[in-house]
Design a protein around this motif. Structure first.
Motif, PDB file in Angstrom:
ATOM      1  N   ILE A  82       6.766 -28.289 -23.698  1.00 31.45           N
ATOM      2  CA  ILE A  82       5.683 -27.384 -23.368  1.00 31.45           C
ATOM      3  C   ILE A  82       5.688 -27.483 -21.525  1.00 31.45           C
ATOM      4  CG2 ILE A  82       3.114 -26.858 -23.090  1.00 31.45           C
ATOM      5  CD1 ILE A  82       3.321 -29.212 -25.931  1.00 31.45           C
ATOM      6  N   THR A 131       3.764 -26.888 -18.540  1.00 28.54           N
ATOM      7  CA  THR A 131       2.255 -26.876 -18.118  1.00 28.54           C
ATOM      8  C   THR A 131       1.774 -25.911 -17.389  1.00 28.54           C
ATOM      9  OG1 THR A 131       2.782 -28.183 -16.239  1.00 28.54           O
ATOM     10  CG2 THR A 131       2.431 -29.483 -18.427  1.00 28.54           C
ATOM     11  N   LYS A 188       2.588 -22.790 -17.858  1.00 29.25           N
ATOM     12  CA  LYS A 188       2.616 -21.663 -18.775  1.00 29.25           C
ATOM     13  C   LYS A 188       1.506 -21.769 -19.527  1.00 29.25           C
ATOM     14  CE  LYS A 188       7.346 -19.978 -18.314  1.00 29.25           C
ATOM     15  NZ  LYS A 188       8.570 -19.842 -19.041  1.00 29.25           N
ATOM     16  N   ASN A 189       1.094 -23.173 -19.977  1.00 29.20           N
ATOM     17  CA  ASN A 189       0.301 -23.398 -20.988  1.00 29.20           C
ATOM     18  C   ASN A 189      -1.075 -24.342 -20.518  1.00 29.20           C
ATOM     19  OD1 ASN A 189       1.880 -22.555 -23.366  1.00 29.20           O
ATOM     20  ND2 ASN A 189       3.278 -23.411 -22.167  1.00 29.20           N
ATOM     21  N   LYS A 190      -1.281 -24.341 -19.465  1.00 28.36           N
ATOM     22  CA  LYS A 190      -2.417 -25.216 -18.767  1.00 28.36           C
ATOM     23  C   LYS A 190      -3.825 -25.031 -19.626  1.00 28.36           C
ATOM     24  CE  LYS A 190      -2.085 -26.462 -14.773  1.00 28.36           C
ATOM     25  NZ  LYS A 190      -2.060 -26.509 -13.378  1.00 28.36           N
ATOM     26  N   LEU A 227      -4.392 -24.269 -22.707  1.00 23.71           N
ATOM     27  CA  LEU A 227      -4.240 -24.811 -24.143  1.00 23.71           C
ATOM     28  C   LEU A 227      -4.226 -26.390 -23.811  1.00 23.71           C
ATOM     29  CD1 LEU A 227      -3.780 -24.809 -27.236  1.00 23.71           C
ATOM     30  CD2 LEU A 227      -1.276 -24.320 -26.761  1.00 23.71           C
ATOM     31  N   LEU A 258      -0.033 -24.827 -30.853  1.00 26.26           N
ATOM     32  CA  LEU A 258       1.136 -24.764 -30.485  1.00 26.26           C
ATOM     33  C   LEU A 258       2.326 -24.260 -31.617  1.00 26.26           C
ATOM     34  CD1 LEU A 258       1.241 -28.073 -28.681  1.00 26.26           C
ATOM     35  CD2 LEU A 258       1.724 -25.978 -27.540  1.00 26.26           C
TER      36      LEU A 258
END
Length: 170
Positions: free
Chosen positions: A50, A52, A54-56, A58, A131
């Motif tokens: 993942i 981070t 792009k997905n902070k 979440l 996810l």
């Protein structure tokens, strides 16, 4: 790095530098996970890498500690209970054991490569399911941030029981 040196050097990292993990190192870590033993070699796991950045948002839902998403990457090992081996004599499904072995291999590989990690089991599973696009066959088992350490081990990391408190010879 010698294997026993790697074991002794590993600690729960709770601070990371703003430095990307090289693709070559990431691939070595993922290969260590792929090579990990699983029950009957069923390999009932998926490894999520993942980003981070792009997905902070979440990741904040999954585990809200700032150092968790400070690392450039977070790895999640998920398991499928349907695909895992089950002991026939008592029905014990070992999906979680398999996932833990895979994560341990990757964490030790990361340590050997100079990277930091921290086992995370205290996450919010309902958030983590996002996810997997709500794939009900997968269960998130463990997470770890992955990056270059920017924090020293806490005193708690060095506290270990004596072998005499842990080992029973029969």
């Amino acid at each position: 790095m010698d294997f026993f040196e790697t074991i002794n050097k590993r600690y729960s990292v709770r601070g990371f530098k703003d430095k990307k993990v090289e693709k070559e190192k990431l691939n070595q870590i993922l290969e260590a996970g792929r090579r990990a033993p699983t029950g009957v070699n069923y390999q009932p796991i998926k490894i999520f890498v993942i980003d981070t950045e792009k997905n902070k948002e979440l990741l904040k839902e999954i585990y809200p500690q700032p150092w968790f998403f400070e690392a450039p990457l977070v790895i999640c090992v998920a398991a499928s209970h349907k695909e895992a081996w089950t002991r026939p004599w008592d029905g014990k499904n070992i999906a979680e054991i398999d996932a833990s072995i895979v994560m341990d291999h990757m964490i030790l590989a990361a340590t050997a490569l100079g990277l930091g990690t921290c086992y995370i089991a205290a996450f919010k599973p309902y958030a983590a399911l996002k996810l997997f696009d709500y794939d009900e066959t997968l269960e998130p088992i463990l997470f770890t941030p992955l990056g270059y350490p920017n924090a020293e081990p806490s005193e708690r990391n060095n506290v270990r029981k004596n072998l005499t408190d842990l080992v029973i010879y029969k």
